[in-house]
Design a protein around this motif. Structure first.
Motif, mmCIF file in Angstrom:
data_model
loop_
_atom_site.group_PDB
_atom_site.id
_atom_site.type_symbol
_atom_site.label_atom_id
_atom_site.label_comp_id
_atom_site.label_asym_id
_atom_site.label_seq_id
_atom_site.Cartn_x
_atom_site.Cartn_y
_atom_site.Cartn_z
ATOM 1 N N ALA A 34 0.852 -1.250 -0.179
ATOM 2 C CA ALA A 34 0.061 0.214 0.113
ATOM 3 C C ALA A 34 0.842 1.330 -0.027
ATOM 4 O O ALA A 34 1.914 1.439 0.689
ATOM 5 N N HIS B 49 -5.118 3.060 0.829
ATOM 6 C CA HIS B 49 -4.702 1.507 0.720
ATOM 7 C C HIS B 49 -3.929 1.464 2.105
ATOM 8 O O HIS B 49 -4.209 0.014 2.676
ATOM 9 N N SER C 76 -5.217 -2.037 4.622
ATOM 10 C CA SER C 76 -4.201 -2.831 4.986
ATOM 11 C C SER C 76 -4.445 -3.157 6.604
ATOM 12 O O SER C 76 -4.379 -4.349 6.840
#
Length: 161
Positions: A128, A133, A137
């Motif tokens: 990421a 992102h 995660s």
């Protein structure tokens, strides 16, 4: 099962904002500790704390704690959170910074059992790069742990699987 899991995020800025938003979509009860200037950036938070919050002052049950501060005292805060028995203490940090924090934790007497609750660098390996992102995660790791998942891909390798 996810319901009423409480997440405390200590931090500010884009990552804290998106973590708060996504975690509340996932039905976590989100508490954000941040600066007074930032308090309006977290409309989804159940509670916002702008005072200095010492770990000992936490008088509510906490399932997850994420440090997204990059402060010099991340090591001390992590140590106190582990000693308090918070099951997931996640620090958003590089591998190098994590190593420094781990060294501090060991030197100050964190047990192996306590260190099992230390998640840093936090999150699953998604490579990421963006705050969105990175948040995905981290939250994926939390969901995986809550549900006892493996984190492996579910995709079938071949028709014979």
């Amino acid at each position: 099962q996810m319901l009423n899991k409480t997440l405390l995020i200590r931090g500010m800025g884009g990552l804290t904002e998106i973590l708060c938003e996504m975690a509340s979509i996932l039905k976590f009860k989100v508490i954000v500790q941040t600066s007074k200037e930032e308090k309006d950036r977290y409309p989804d938070a159940e509670m916002i704390i702008t005072d200095t919050l010492e770990i000992d002052d936490i008088d509510f049950p906490l399932d997850y704690f994420i440090l997204a501060t990059h402060h010099r005292n991340d090591d001390r805060i992590s140590f106190e959170a582990l000693k308090k028995g918070i099951p997931y203490v996640g620090v958003v940090a590089s591998a190098k910074k994590t190593g420094i924090i781990l060294e501090y934790l060991r030197k100050n007497g964190a047990t192996e059992k306590e260190l099992e609750c230390f998640f840093s660098p936090t999150g699953l390996e998604l490579n990421a790069k963006t705050p969105e992102h990175i948040a995905l995660s981290i939250l994926s790791e939390m969901v995986m742990l809550t549900n006892g998942g493996s984190g492996k891909q579910k995709k079938l390798k071949s028709i014979t699987d």
